[in-house]
Design an enzyme around this catalytic site. Structure first.
Site, PDB file in Angstrom:
ATOM      1  N   CYS A   4       4.326  17.721  31.273  1.00 59.93           N
ATOM      2  CA  CYS A   4       3.192  16.803  31.200  1.00 59.93           C
ATOM      3  C   CYS A   4       2.662  16.476  32.598  1.00 59.93           C
ATOM      4  O   CYS A   4       1.513  16.079  32.757  1.00 59.93           O
ATOM      5  CB  CYS A   4       3.597  15.524  30.467  1.00 59.93           C
ATOM      6  SG  CYS A   4       4.019  15.843  28.737  1.00 59.93           S
ATOM      7  N   ARG A  60       0.821  -1.211   0.000  1.00 59.80           N
ATOM      8  CA  ARG A  60       0.000   0.000   0.000  1.00 59.80           C
ATOM      9  C   ARG A  60       0.856   1.263   0.000  1.00 59.80           C
ATOM     10  O   ARG A  60       0.401   2.327  -0.410  1.00 59.80           O
ATOM     11  CB  ARG A  60      -0.943   0.001   1.201  1.00 59.80           C
ATOM     12  CG  ARG A  60      -1.887  -1.176   1.258  1.00 59.80           C
ATOM     13  CD  ARG A  60      -2.628  -1.397  -0.056  1.00 59.80           C
ATOM     14  NE  ARG A  60      -3.693  -2.385   0.068  1.00 59.80           N
ATOM     15  CZ  ARG A  60      -3.587  -3.672  -0.229  1.00 59.80           C
ATOM     16  NH1 ARG A  60      -2.434  -4.163  -0.685  1.00 59.80           N
ATOM     17  NH2 ARG A  60      -4.607  -4.490  -0.095  1.00 59.80           N
ATOM     18  N   LYS A  85      12.484   1.711  29.013  1.00 63.17           N
ATOM     19  CA  LYS A  85      11.636   1.951  27.833  1.00 63.17           C
ATOM     20  C   LYS A  85      12.292   1.490  26.532  1.00 63.17           C
ATOM     21  O   LYS A  85      11.611   0.949  25.649  1.00 63.17           O
ATOM     22  CB  LYS A  85      11.278   3.433  27.745  1.00 63.17           C
ATOM     23  CG  LYS A  85      10.268   3.855  28.784  1.00 63.17           C
ATOM     24  CD  LYS A  85       9.906   5.321  28.649  1.00 63.17           C
ATOM     25  CE  LYS A  85       8.944   5.706  29.763  1.00 63.17           C
ATOM     26  NZ  LYS A  85       8.606   7.144  29.724  1.00 63.17           N
ATOM     27  N   ARG A  98      -0.578   7.130  27.076  1.00 60.01           N
ATOM     28  CA  ARG A  98      -0.171   7.767  25.807  1.00 60.01           C
ATOM     29  C   ARG A  98       1.051   7.127  25.155  1.00 60.01           C
ATOM     30  O   ARG A  98       1.451   7.552  24.079  1.00 60.01           O
ATOM     31  CB  ARG A  98       0.127   9.253  26.064  1.00 60.01           C
ATOM     32  CG  ARG A  98       1.311   9.482  26.993  1.00 60.01           C
ATOM     33  CD  ARG A  98       1.358  10.883  27.535  1.00 60.01           C
ATOM     34  NE  ARG A  98       2.483  11.072  28.437  1.00 60.01           N
ATOM     35  CZ  ARG A  98       2.551  10.637  29.689  1.00 60.01           C
ATOM     36  NH1 ARG A  98       1.537   9.950  30.207  1.00 60.01           N
ATOM     37  NH2 ARG A  98       3.611  10.850  30.413  1.00 60.01           N
ATOM     38  N   ALA A 118       6.061   9.321  24.905  1.00 63.48           N
ATOM     39  CA  ALA A 118       4.833   9.373  24.106  1.00 63.48           C
ATOM     40  C   ALA A 118       5.153   9.600  22.631  1.00 63.48           C
ATOM     41  O   ALA A 118       4.615   8.916  21.755  1.00 63.48           O
ATOM     42  CB  ALA A 118       3.925  10.478  24.630  1.00 63.48           C
ATOM     43  N   ASP A 131      12.119  14.880  26.271  1.00 60.16           N
ATOM     44  CA  ASP A 131      11.209  15.677  27.088  1.00 60.16           C
ATOM     45  C   ASP A 131      11.932  16.877  27.710  1.00 60.16           C
ATOM     46  O   ASP A 131      11.471  17.436  28.687  1.00 60.16           O
ATOM     47  CB  ASP A 131      10.588  14.812  28.194  1.00 60.16           C
ATOM     48  CG  ASP A 131      11.636  14.245  29.146  1.00 60.16           C
ATOM     49  OD1 ASP A 131      12.836  14.514  28.945  1.00 60.16           O
ATOM     50  OD2 ASP A 131      11.257  13.543  30.095  1.00 60.16           O
ATOM     51  N   ASN A 132      13.089  17.242  27.145  1.00 59.91           N
ATOM     52  CA  ASN A 132      13.816  18.348  27.768  1.00 59.91           C
ATOM     53  C   ASN A 132      14.586  19.131  26.717  1.00 59.91           C
ATOM     54  O   ASN A 132      14.907  18.624  25.636  1.00 59.91           O
ATOM     55  CB  ASN A 132      14.760  17.824  28.865  1.00 59.91           C
ATOM     56  CG  ASN A 132      15.875  16.993  28.299  1.00 59.91           C
ATOM     57  OD1 ASN A 132      16.928  17.525  27.947  1.00 59.91           O
ATOM     58  ND2 ASN A 132      15.662  15.686  28.168  1.00 59.91           N
ATOM     59  N   PHE A 133      14.860  20.384  27.058  1.00 58.29           N
ATOM     60  CA  PHE A 133      15.489  21.282  26.088  1.00 58.29           C
ATOM     61  C   PHE A 133      16.986  20.988  25.911  1.00 58.29           C
ATOM     62  O   PHE A 133      17.511  21.105  24.813  1.00 58.29           O
ATOM     63  CB  PHE A 133      15.309  22.736  26.515  1.00 58.29           C
ATOM     64  CG  PHE A 133      13.874  23.173  26.473  1.00 58.29           C
ATOM     65  CD1 PHE A 133      13.194  23.205  25.269  1.00 58.29           C
ATOM     66  CD2 PHE A 133      13.203  23.540  27.624  1.00 58.29           C
ATOM     67  CE1 PHE A 133      11.863  23.597  25.209  1.00 58.29           C
ATOM     68  CE2 PHE A 133      11.883  23.938  27.578  1.00 58.29           C
ATOM     69  CZ  PHE A 133      11.207  23.967  26.377  1.00 58.29           C
TER      70      PHE A 133
END
Lengths: 74, 338
Positions: free
Chosen positions: B186, B11, B85, B70, B38, B129-131
């Site tokens: 979050c 596809r 993770k 999430r 997430a 999740d951090n700058f």
């Protein structure tokens, strides 16, 4: 219309109409809104304005501004 | 491409934007996903299903119950055993495609290890999740000429932008300095689960286009999901005076002493490896008389109310229950040694 109102111009900020004094610069607007400037970009009429020009750019009547926040979560 | 893959990706091959040659490029690509929360866990699943089988999965954290809302790749078992993770993602990806070549890296990406971990990748997806890590990735990507796709999401608002060195502006062109002070996270602001998958979808779309050799949209995309509002703004030109892509000064790649860091959105502090690899079984024996201990070969969790320590085999630890780096260091010194 009183004199004070006559000196205001209407702009669009993040989709909402807003009245600001005629001649307001981007920098002055951000100060007025108490925005933390490190984490934003400002789009004026479709283009991102360079941050060192924020104090020079007067917001024209009817201008469309977007404050683009960058966020850290993920 | 073999017949099975022609069928598996039929596809996409029929979609003119990818085609047979684009699909082959996806199968040949090697992509890093930095941060498997997430954004990253969604990216990993979507990229693998699209045929990107070589995935470097970098994450320093472990799965918790509150992630499952999430973080699409994980399940209750992962949370129950506090699986790292990157490992949990790799396990799940292998179930999706037995030919997946996921390389889980359970580590905090920093100036000292980024060159080794991201060596040889064609593209980097931002799931952090951090700058600090984003600026580090930007330095590395610009220096090496590797595209990376920024993405961030909090509450119902998210933003994404592809950065293609030599073609678009870089992250530091737009945001020269990281923001200071308290930032929404979050934890404090919450997050809508389909916001993160929406932002991650835009990131993956940009990645697929770049990997297939197509011109990706040079846009900043913002989404206000609850307000049903999405905007795309053309990226500004690269700045000649940008410290990173203009002046090519990569200060964040220079090695520095690694300080403990507060983890975004968590009442927790991360302690970098202070003493190298730790024998978790031996540590478990030492800690058992002192409190509840759960351990597997990858991580050990020790409960010292009101704190909870998770120690990884590389010596890194996450101390939950405080944002005070001093307390975290003390606990580490007390129970692990430094």
């Amino acid at each position: 219309m009183d004199l004070a109102m006559a000196n205001n111009v209407t702009i669009s900020l993040n989709g909402d109409a807003m009245a600001v004094p005629s001649g307001t610069t981007v920098a002055a607007l951000l100060q007025l809104l108490h925005v933390e400037t490190a984490q934003i970009a400002v789009e004026v009429d479709g283009n991102v304005a360079q941050r060192e020009r924020w104090c020079e750019i007067s917001i024209a009547p009817g201008a469309t501004l977007e404050i683009v926040r960058f966020v850290g979560g993920g | 491409m073999n017949e099975r893959d022609r069928d598996r990706y039929s596809r996409q091959i029929r979609f003119s934007g990818i085609g047979l040659s684009g699909q082959q490029r996806l199968l040949d690509a090697r992509v890093a996903i930095v941060g498997c929360g997430a954004l990253g866990s969604f990216q990993a699943g979507a990229l693998l299903r699209a045929g990107v089988r070589c995935l470097v999965l970098v994450d320093r954290d472990y799965v918790e119950l509150n992630n499952l809302q999430r973080q699409w790749l994980y399940d209750e078992e992962d949370a129950a055993c506090a699986r790292p993770k990157a490992e949990a993602a790799a396990r799940q990806l292998l179930r999706l495609d037995a030919e997946c070549k996921a390389e889980p890296v359970v580590a905090h990406l920093d100036a000292g290890n980024i060159g080794e971990i991201l060596d040889g990748v064609h593209l980097i997806l931002d799931g952090t999740d951090n700058f600090d890590t984003r600026y580090l990735i930007n330095d590395f990507a610009v220096q090496r000429g590797i595209p990376w796709i920024y993405g961030g999401a909090v509450g119902c608002y998210g933003i994404t932008m592809p950065i293609v060195p030599g073609s678009t502006c870089c992250f530091a062109c737009l945001y020269p300095q990281p923001p200071s002070g308290v930032q929404p996270t979050c934890e404090t602001g919450g997050v809508v689960n389909v916001l993160t998958s929406s932002i991650a979808s835009f990131q993956v779309s940009a990645a697929l286009q770049l990997l297939c050799g197509c011109q990706s949209d040079s846009c900043i995309t913002t989404i206000d999901l609850w307000g049903g509002r999405m905007r795309q703004i053309p990226q500004p030109a690269a700045r000649a005076d940008c410290e990173v892509c203009g002046l090519r000064c990569f200060s964040r790649l220079e090695g520095r002493r690694r300080e403990p860091v507060n983890l975004c959105g968590r009442n927790a502090v991360q302690i970098h490896s202070l003493r190298g690899p730790v024998d978790l079984l031996m540590l478990k024996k030492q800690l058992l008389p002192l409190g509840e201990v759960r351990a597997n070969e990858l991580a050990l969790r020790f409960f010292v109310p009101p704190y909870e320590m998770t120690i990884f085999h590389d010596g890194r630890a996450i101390v939950k229950g405080t944002t005070d780096a001093g307390i975290a260091r003390n606990l580490y010194a007390r129970y692990v040694g430094s």
